[in-house]
Design a protein around this motif. Structure first.
Motif, PDB file in Angstrom:
ATOM      1  N   ILE A  23     -24.755  -9.305  32.257  1.00  0.00           N
ATOM      2  CA  ILE A  23     -24.747  -7.848  32.450  1.00  0.00           C
ATOM      3  C   ILE A  23     -23.356  -7.253  32.263  1.00  0.00           C
ATOM      4  O   ILE A  23     -23.141  -6.390  31.394  1.00  0.00           O
ATOM      5  N   ILE A  35     -30.251  -2.294  22.283  1.00  0.00           N
ATOM      6  CA  ILE A  35     -30.939  -1.260  23.068  1.00  0.00           C
ATOM      7  C   ILE A  35     -32.265  -0.930  22.402  1.00  0.00           C
ATOM      8  O   ILE A  35     -32.315  -0.666  21.200  1.00  0.00           O
ATOM      9  N   VAL A  45     -34.543  -0.488  27.463  1.00  0.00           N
ATOM     10  CA  VAL A  45     -34.314  -1.884  27.814  1.00  0.00           C
ATOM     11  C   VAL A  45     -33.189  -2.396  26.918  1.00  0.00           C
ATOM     12  O   VAL A  45     -33.075  -1.997  25.756  1.00  0.00           O
ATOM     13  N   THR A  46     -32.351  -3.240  27.470  1.00  0.00           N
ATOM     14  CA  THR A  46     -31.226  -3.779  26.704  1.00  0.00           C
ATOM     15  C   THR A  46     -31.232  -5.297  26.750  1.00  0.00           C
ATOM     16  O   THR A  46     -31.976  -5.923  27.520  1.00  0.00           O
ATOM     17  N   ASP A  49     -30.750  -6.522  30.268  1.00  0.00           N
ATOM     18  CA  ASP A  49     -31.971  -6.601  31.085  1.00  0.00           C
ATOM     19  C   ASP A  49     -32.722  -7.904  30.795  1.00  0.00           C
ATOM     20  O   ASP A  49     -33.088  -8.653  31.708  1.00  0.00           O
ATOM     21  N   GLU A  73     -39.145  -6.887  32.945  1.00  0.00           N
ATOM     22  CA  GLU A  73     -39.189  -7.004  31.492  1.00  0.00           C
ATOM     23  C   GLU A  73     -40.308  -7.935  31.030  1.00  0.00           C
ATOM     24  O   GLU A  73     -40.933  -7.692  29.995  1.00  0.00           O
ATOM     25  N   VAL A  97     -31.776  -5.005  35.652  1.00  0.00           N
ATOM     26  CA  VAL A  97     -30.827  -3.884  35.565  1.00  0.00           C
ATOM     27  C   VAL A  97     -31.608  -2.631  35.920  1.00  0.00           C
ATOM     28  O   VAL A  97     -32.367  -2.095  35.101  1.00  0.00           O
ATOM     29  N   THR A 100     -31.113   1.449  33.844  1.00  0.00           N
ATOM     30  CA  THR A 100     -30.723   1.064  32.482  1.00  0.00           C
ATOM     31  C   THR A 100     -30.211   2.252  31.682  1.00  0.00           C
ATOM     32  O   THR A 100     -29.278   2.115  30.880  1.00  0.00           O
ATOM     33  N   PHE A 103     -26.718   2.629  32.502  1.00  0.00           N
ATOM     34  CA  PHE A 103     -26.005   1.471  31.949  1.00  0.00           C
ATOM     35  C   PHE A 103     -25.696   1.683  30.466  1.00  0.00           C
ATOM     36  O   PHE A 103     -24.576   1.422  30.007  1.00  0.00           O
ATOM     37  N   THR A 104     -26.682   2.180  29.715  1.00  0.00           N
ATOM     38  CA  THR A 104     -26.473   2.362  28.281  1.00  0.00           C
ATOM     39  C   THR A 104     -25.477   3.473  27.982  1.00  0.00           C
ATOM     40  O   THR A 104     -24.870   3.492  26.906  1.00  0.00           O
ATOM     41  N   PHE A 110     -25.723   1.656  38.273  1.00  0.00           N
ATOM     42  CA  PHE A 110     -26.860   0.782  38.022  1.00  0.00           C
ATOM     43  C   PHE A 110     -26.779  -0.366  39.015  1.00  0.00           C
ATOM     44  O   PHE A 110     -25.746  -0.575  39.664  1.00  0.00           O
ATOM     45  N   CYS A 199     -31.636   5.693  39.367  1.00  0.00           N
ATOM     46  CA  CYS A 199     -31.359   4.322  39.799  1.00  0.00           C
ATOM     47  C   CYS A 199     -31.891   4.145  41.219  1.00  0.00           C
ATOM     48  O   CYS A 199     -31.252   4.559  42.186  1.00  0.00           O
TER      49      CYS A 199
END
Length: 281
Positions: A23, A35, A45-46, A49, A73, A97, A100, A103-104, A110, A199
């Protein structure tokens, strides 16, 4: 069987390891091809994750033998797995995560969520901040604690605020049914702040630590978002039930969940937002 102190330490160590390996190296360092979009443009979702969930899923059985490990996921790829939550004698539920979208965008808001449930009842939860390296941990029936990586540990308690004009609440306005938005806006009036952090991890941390007073879930209260937080809020002196009054359980797929600092606040919030109950399916 309840989570033992040694299992608690081992589960948190697994989360820390996944944060370090998968992460944090990708935070503010994601490539475009890492991503993807899931159910809608804001549902992201990355690689962080996916890979952190895989890493934790592989490590947890050694700590929790016989438990079914279910991550957000994996369920996104195979939704039928969602049906196992609430059926297994013991399940470990992961949000690798949480937050997300933040986060991105390179926003350090997060977290990582881990819950343990016995059948339908959540029994243990960790709300972990991988950037600050601290966490809120809770066992059902015990005081919720705030813990830091250097060993500091302190029991926490929900807010004792009684004046709505001084209260902060979290309402996921942008993902509620569109036909409710005007009524939701009116119901939010009178609070000091009614917002959303995108979050659940940090929203529940704030309620458990007395920094906010309530939270309303999406109409699909995914257990990877809420199970750990429910244990934490209740262990800090708060209340968490569905808006129709039913106790929280991890198997229920629909219904607005209200988590609050006290019974008084729960009743007030549930009364204001009762109209949501009509189509919580």
């Amino acid at each position: 069987m309840h989570v033992t102190p040694q299992q608690e330490r081992d589960l948190i160590a697994i989360m820390q390891d996944a944060a370090r390996a998968e992460i944090l190296p990708r935070f503010r360092n994601l490539h475009a091809d890492e991503i993807s979009t899931k159910s809608h443009p804001g549902d992201l979702v990355t690689a962080a994750d996916i890979l952190s969930e895989r890493r934790m899923t592989a490590a947890i059985p050694a700590v929790m033998p016989g438990a079914v490990v279910l991550g957000e996921e994996a369920i996104s790829v195979d939704p039928i797995l969602r049906d196992q939550i609430g059926l297994a004698a013991t399940s470990v539920i992961l949000d690798p995560v949480d937050g997300t979208w933040n986060f991105t965008k390179g926003v350090a808001l997060f977290g990582m969520i881990l819950a343990v449930a016995h059948r339908e009842v959540p029994d243990f939860g960790v709300l972990f901040d991988p950037v600050a390296q601290d966490w809120v941990v809770a066992h059902a029936g015990q005081p919720t604690r705030f813990v830091t990586a250097d060993g500091f540990s302190q029991s926490v308690h929900t807010s004792d605020e009684r004046d709505p004009a001084k209260m902060t609440g979290f309402v996921p306005f942008e993902i509620m049914h569109r036909h409710h938005r005007q009524t939701v806006t009116a119901a939010m009036d009178g609070f000091a702040s009614a917002t959303a952090l995108r979050c659940s991890c940090h929203e529940y941390r704030m309620i458990a630590r007395g920094q906010a007073e309530f939270l309303i879930s999406h109409h699909k209260p995914n257990p990877w978002d809420h199970a750990a937080g429910v244990v934490a809020v209740k262990g800090a002196g708060g209340v968490a039930r569905f808006i129709d009054g039913e106790d929280y359980n991890v198997a229920r797929p629909h219904g607005y969940l209200v988590s609050a600092a006290s019974e008084e606040i729960w009743q007030m919030v549930a009364d204001r937002f009762r109209f949501l109950q009509a189509d919580a399916v």
